[in-house]
Design a protein around this motif. Structure first.
Motif, PDB file in Angstrom:
ATOM      1  N   HIS A  16     -12.374  17.152  -1.314  1.00 37.53           N
ATOM      2  CA  HIS A  16     -11.647  15.918  -1.627  1.00 37.53           C
ATOM      3  C   HIS A  16     -10.489  16.211  -2.571  1.00 37.53           C
ATOM      4  CE1 HIS A  16     -14.752  13.856   0.460  1.00 37.53           C
ATOM      5  NE2 HIS A  16     -15.609  13.747  -0.545  1.00 37.53           N
TER       6      HIS A  16
ATOM      7  N   SER B 287      -7.541   3.610  -2.583  1.00 35.82           N
ATOM      8  CA  SER B 287      -7.847   3.437  -1.165  1.00 35.82           C
ATOM      9  C   SER B 287      -7.852   4.769  -0.415  1.00 35.82           C
ATOM     10  CB  SER B 287      -6.882   2.450  -0.506  1.00 35.82           C
ATOM     11  OG  SER B 287      -5.565   2.950  -0.517  1.00 35.82           O
ATOM     12  N   HIS B 288      -6.922   5.666  -0.744  1.00 35.30           N
ATOM     13  CA  HIS B 288      -6.923   6.985  -0.097  1.00 35.30           C
ATOM     14  C   HIS B 288      -8.197   7.754  -0.465  1.00 35.30           C
ATOM     15  CE1 HIS B 288      -2.676   6.390   0.879  1.00 35.30           C
ATOM     16  NE2 HIS B 288      -2.830   7.386   1.733  1.00 35.30           N
TER      17      HIS B 288
ATOM     18  N   TYR C 118      -7.774   8.263  -7.332  1.00 37.88           N
ATOM     19  CA  TYR C 118      -8.232   8.910  -6.107  1.00 37.88           C
ATOM     20  C   TYR C 118      -9.699   9.325  -6.267  1.00 37.88           C
ATOM     21  CZ  TYR C 118      -8.300  12.279  -2.225  1.00 37.88           C
ATOM     22  OH  TYR C 118      -8.591  12.968  -1.077  1.00 37.88           O
TER      23      TYR C 118
ATOM     24  N   MET D 188     -11.210   6.312   1.400  1.00 39.56           N
ATOM     25  CA  MET D 188     -11.258   6.599   2.833  1.00 39.56           C
ATOM     26  C   MET D 188     -11.558   8.064   3.135  1.00 39.56           C
ATOM     27  SD  MET D 188     -11.076   3.745   4.230  1.00 39.56           S
ATOM     28  CE  MET D 188     -11.034   4.327   5.916  1.00 39.56           C
ATOM     29  N   HIS D 189     -11.314   8.958   2.189  1.00 46.37           N
ATOM     30  CA  HIS D 189     -11.480  10.385   2.485  1.00 46.37           C
ATOM     31  C   HIS D 189     -12.908  10.740   2.912  1.00 46.37           C
ATOM     32  CE1 HIS D 189     -11.394  14.774   1.983  1.00 46.37           C
ATOM     33  NE2 HIS D 189     -10.173  14.618   2.460  1.00 46.37           N
TER      34      HIS D 189
ATOM     35  N   MET E 236      -0.515  11.079  -5.611  1.00 44.75           N
ATOM     36  CA  MET E 236      -1.624  10.213  -6.012  1.00 44.75           C
ATOM     37  C   MET E 236      -2.048  10.485  -7.457  1.00 44.75           C
ATOM     38  SD  MET E 236      -2.700   8.312  -3.504  1.00 44.75           S
ATOM     39  CE  MET E 236      -1.660   8.190  -2.076  1.00 44.75           C
TER      40      MET E 236
ATOM     41  N   ALA F  77      -3.092   2.688  -4.062  1.00 46.47           N
ATOM     42  CA  ALA F  77      -3.001   3.695  -3.008  1.00 46.47           C
ATOM     43  C   ALA F  77      -3.954   4.846  -3.291  1.00 46.47           C
ATOM     44  CB  ALA F  77      -1.569   4.211  -2.883  1.00 46.47           C
TER      45      ALA F  77
ATOM     46  N   THR G 143       0.846  -1.191   0.000  1.00 43.47           N
ATOM     47  CA  THR G 143       0.000   0.000   0.000  1.00 43.47           C
ATOM     48  C   THR G 143       0.873   1.230   0.000  1.00 43.47           C
ATOM     49  OG1 THR G 143      -0.119   0.035   2.397  1.00 43.47           O
ATOM     50  CG2 THR G 143      -1.882  -1.134   1.230  1.00 43.47           C
ATOM     51  N   GLY G 144       0.312   2.330  -0.453  1.00 46.65           N
ATOM     52  CA  GLY G 144       1.047   3.584  -0.478  1.00 46.65           C
ATOM     53  C   GLY G 144       1.686   3.887  -1.815  1.00 46.65           C
TER      54      GLY G 144
ATOM     55  N   MET H 101      -6.153  15.896  -1.908  1.00 48.47           N
ATOM     56  CA  MET H 101      -5.531  14.720  -2.512  1.00 48.47           C
ATOM     57  C   MET H 101      -4.017  14.792  -2.309  1.00 48.47           C
ATOM     58  SD  MET H 101      -5.525  13.471  -6.493  1.00 48.47           S
ATOM     59  CE  MET H 101      -4.206  14.552  -7.026  1.00 48.47           C
ATOM     60  N   PRO H 102      -3.411  13.708  -1.807  1.00 47.71           N
ATOM     61  CA  PRO H 102      -1.950  13.707  -1.673  1.00 47.71           C
ATOM     62  C   PRO H 102      -1.281  13.928  -3.031  1.00 47.71           C
ATOM     63  CG  PRO H 102      -2.907  11.885  -0.452  1.00 47.71           C
ATOM     64  CD  PRO H 102      -4.013  12.500  -1.269  1.00 47.71           C
TER      65      PRO H 102
END
Length: 195
Positions: free
Chosen positions: A129, A30-31, A142, A34-35, A137, A27, A21-22, A133-134
């Motif tokens: 959102h 999933s990120h 995302y 979860m947001h 990503m 990633a 993950t990540g 976002m990272p």
């Protein structure tokens, strides 16, 4: 309906259980997923949209949530692109109050008006959102993640509304309206900073 919590739990836990993950698309997905689940304001608004759709019935069962998801994608794209949207947090909190109140008062609106109301609020949710976002990503994965989580939260609201209605026509509608009232009150708590 009894299996919905198990399905949601499985989907939430599937991301952390995945290997490596990540990184990559998993990633981002999933990120993104979860947001919305990580914020009380998002969860309340999205479940309330499902309850609202259930109260309206008919074509609203799918058109109202679809309008929310579509306009949330627009807001998310604006957030990722760095396009400013004023009063995002206020818009999110107001969405909880307004949609909760629409459920509580059992307001029957034309499908187009109901879709426009939730669509307007969805822009604020999507923008939040997108801007959060990272950096590393993929915007696409995302976005698919937060859209999927949102659709599941809408489905939970629809199932709760329809399920309560089937249990008892008189008491089921009262329970749905009480849920809307509690949601609106929670929205006031979010607006005032109490929650």
């Amino acid at each position: 309906m009894r299996r919905l919590p198990l399905v949601l739990a499985g989907l939430v836990l599937a991301g952390p259980a995945a290997a490596h993950t990540g990184v990559g698309a998993a990633a981002g997905l999933s990120h993104g997923f979860m947001h919305p689940i990580g914020g009380l304001d998002h969860v309340l608004a999205m479940v309330a949209v499902g309850l609202f759709a259930a109260v309206l019935g008919g074509r609203s069962l799918w058109l109202v949530p679809a309008a929310f998801v579509a306009m949330m994608a627009v807001g998310g794209a604006a957030g990722v692109a760095g396009i400013a949207v004023p009063y995002v947090e206020l818009g999110i909190a107001l969405s909880v109050v307004v949609v909760g109140a629409l459920v509580a008062f059992g307001r029957s609106l034309p499908v187009a008006v109901a879709a426009a109301v939730v669509g307007l609020f969805a822009i604020f949710h999507g923008h939040a959102h997108g801007t959060e976002m990272p950096v590393a990503m993929s915007g696409l994965t995302y976005g698919l993640g937060f859209m999927g989580a949102t659709a599941l939260l809408h489905a939970a609201g629809i199932l709760a509304g329809l399920g309560l209605g089937r249990l008892s026509e008189a008491h089921g509608l009262k329970a749905v309206r009480a849920g809307g009232a509690l949601t609106a009150l929670a929205g006031v708590g979010i607006l005032t900073g109490a929650l």
